[in-house]
Scaffold this active site. Structure first.
Site, mmCIF file in Angstrom:
data_model
loop_
_atom_site.group_PDB
_atom_site.id
_atom_site.type_symbol
_atom_site.label_atom_id
_atom_site.label_comp_id
_atom_site.label_asym_id
_atom_site.label_seq_id
_atom_site.Cartn_x
_atom_site.Cartn_y
_atom_site.Cartn_z
ATOM 1 N N CYS B 10 42.455 42.615 42.163
ATOM 2 C CA CYS B 10 42.451 43.050 43.556
ATOM 3 C C CYS B 10 41.560 42.113 44.370
ATOM 4 O O CYS B 10 40.851 41.282 43.802
ATOM 5 C CB CYS B 10 41.940 44.483 43.658
ATOM 6 S SG CYS B 10 40.433 44.767 42.719
ATOM 7 N N CYS B 13 37.986 42.057 43.434
ATOM 8 C CA CYS B 13 37.689 41.427 42.149
ATOM 9 C C CYS B 13 37.509 39.919 42.329
ATOM 10 O O CYS B 13 36.638 39.303 41.727
ATOM 11 C CB CYS B 13 38.809 41.696 41.151
ATOM 12 S SG CYS B 13 39.309 43.418 41.088
#
Lengths: 315, 80
Positions: B10, B13
């Protein structure tokens, strides 16, 4: 004080007539916006401080090997305060199961977490009063508890993907944080959340004002009002595949209520959109076999439909 | 030093990975940064909400909101 401020802006600064449509609508909008943002920032901050004490890693330890009912109840309540994001649903599920949290208890958590939270509570409170907010939160928690117990009773462990049972998590100790760090977390959390949801909140309040003043209610009332016994059923079925978080639902809920849809039907719609969705099914496919996903969705949907009719009956 | 950034990919991240790299560069320390994206692997490390940051086997951060770069440097330095 907020009322005086709204009065000052609309009537003194912008010189609008208190009796005019526009003056009244703008005054209402400013007052509501201030009230809701004030409520949001203080309560979200407060909940975030509590939340800092219950990261999912700790929640899973609390729930591990808990018994039916007590475990389900704790899971549903912890679901309110534990941060949840659908992108983390899979590691969360694996972590819970691996730590020995019973399957039914894990589901109670998975149901309550996205559906019942402080944002839904505050927004419903601010827009429709504390009674509606409490009813939504209370029934949401009960729904999560009951659905979790039913799923637990069905003994569906074999419908969890096999590899999940083989995962053994490492020690993975969380380093404890100081109280000061928890406050920093709470501040960052509140700031990030407000940054993400403020457009929905503003739109929600604005839609409420516009719908209230200008849009005829015949259409919705005719098809989804109190008199239509199928309204709840249809609303829930439409809501199942759709996904939105609680904040995103607020403008929609405002509009539907403003147009005359019965409150129970609207709350049931909001529950079915936030609790279960097609994207969630796709994500859960990583850890669950289809049979368990269908069962999970089916039980929650039936629960929400019952809740919807119950709301319409008592409200 | 072993640093692991855990997340399925994501936006946050990626941000976390970039911050870990920058922190290591700014601190001028030797570190091996590993990115773990497999969901099973993430769970195996005891991370339940992503992104996660593990420094020398200890979970130093998990979930949102992300820590600041200063905080990441602090977390890494405390293990150095």
């Amino acid at each position: 004080m907020l009322k005086e401020f709204a009065d000052y802006i609309t009537y003194a600064l912008l010189k609008l007539e208190p009796t005019s449509h526009l003056g009244d609508a703008l005054n209402f909008f400013i007052y509501d916006t201030l009230k809701i943002f004030l409520l949001l920032s203080t309560i979200v901050y407060g909940v975030a401080v509590i939340r800092a004490y219950f990261p999912p890693e700790k929640t899973k330890r609390i729930l591990s090997h808990k018994r039916e009912f007590i475990g389900n109840t704790m899971a549903a309540l912890l679901g309110i305060v534990t941060p949840f994001c659908s992108c983390s649903a899979v590691p969360l599920f694996i972590g819970f199961v691996e730590a020995g949290v019973p399957l039914g208890v894990t589901f109670s958590f998975l149901i309550s977490s996205p559906m019942v939270n402080e944002i839904a509570l505050i927004m419903l409170w601010g827009l429709f009063g504390w009674k509606i907010a409490l009813i939504y939160t209370g029934t949401g928690v009960v729904l999560a508890i009951v659905s979790g117990i039913v799923i637990g009773k069905l003994k569906m462990e074999k419908y969890v993907q096999d590899y999940v049972w083989e995962i053994k998590a490492g020690a993975g100790d969380i380093v404890p944080t100081s109280f000061r760090e928890k406050l920093v977390y709470a501040r960052d959390y509140t700031a990030e959340l407000l940054k993400r949801i403020w457009p929905y909140v503003i739109i929600g309040i604005a839609v409420g004002g516009i719908v209230h003043g200008y849009i005829p209610t015949d259409f919705v009332v005719k098809y989804a009002g109190r008199d239509n016994p199928f309204a709840v059923l249809v609303a829930v079925l439409i809501g199942i595949p759709l996904y939105s978080n609680a904040a995103g639902m607020i403008p929609v809920v405002q509009a539907l209520v403003g147009k005359g849809m019965a409150m129970g039907t609207v709350l049931a719609f909001m529950m079915s959109v936030t609790a279960i969705s097609f994207p969630e099914a796709v994500i859960l496919k990583n850890v669950l076999k289809m049979r368990l996903i269908y069962t999970f969705f089916g039980i929650v949907a039936v629960g929400i439909i019952i809740v919807g009719y119950l709301f319409n009956f008592i409200l | 030093m072993e640093i692991k950034v855990l997340g399925p990919g994501c936006v946050n991240c990626h941000k976390m990975e970039a911050m870990a790299k920058q922190a290591v560069t700014e601190l001028g320390i030797e570190a091996n940064i590993e990115k773990i994206t497999d969901i099973g692997q993430i769970a195996m490390h005891g991370i339940l909400s992503t992104p996660g940051l593990i420094v020398n086997g200890k979970i130093r951060h998990s979930g949102k909101p992300l820590p600041s770069l200063e905080k990441v440097k602090e977390l890494i330095k405390s293990e150095a």
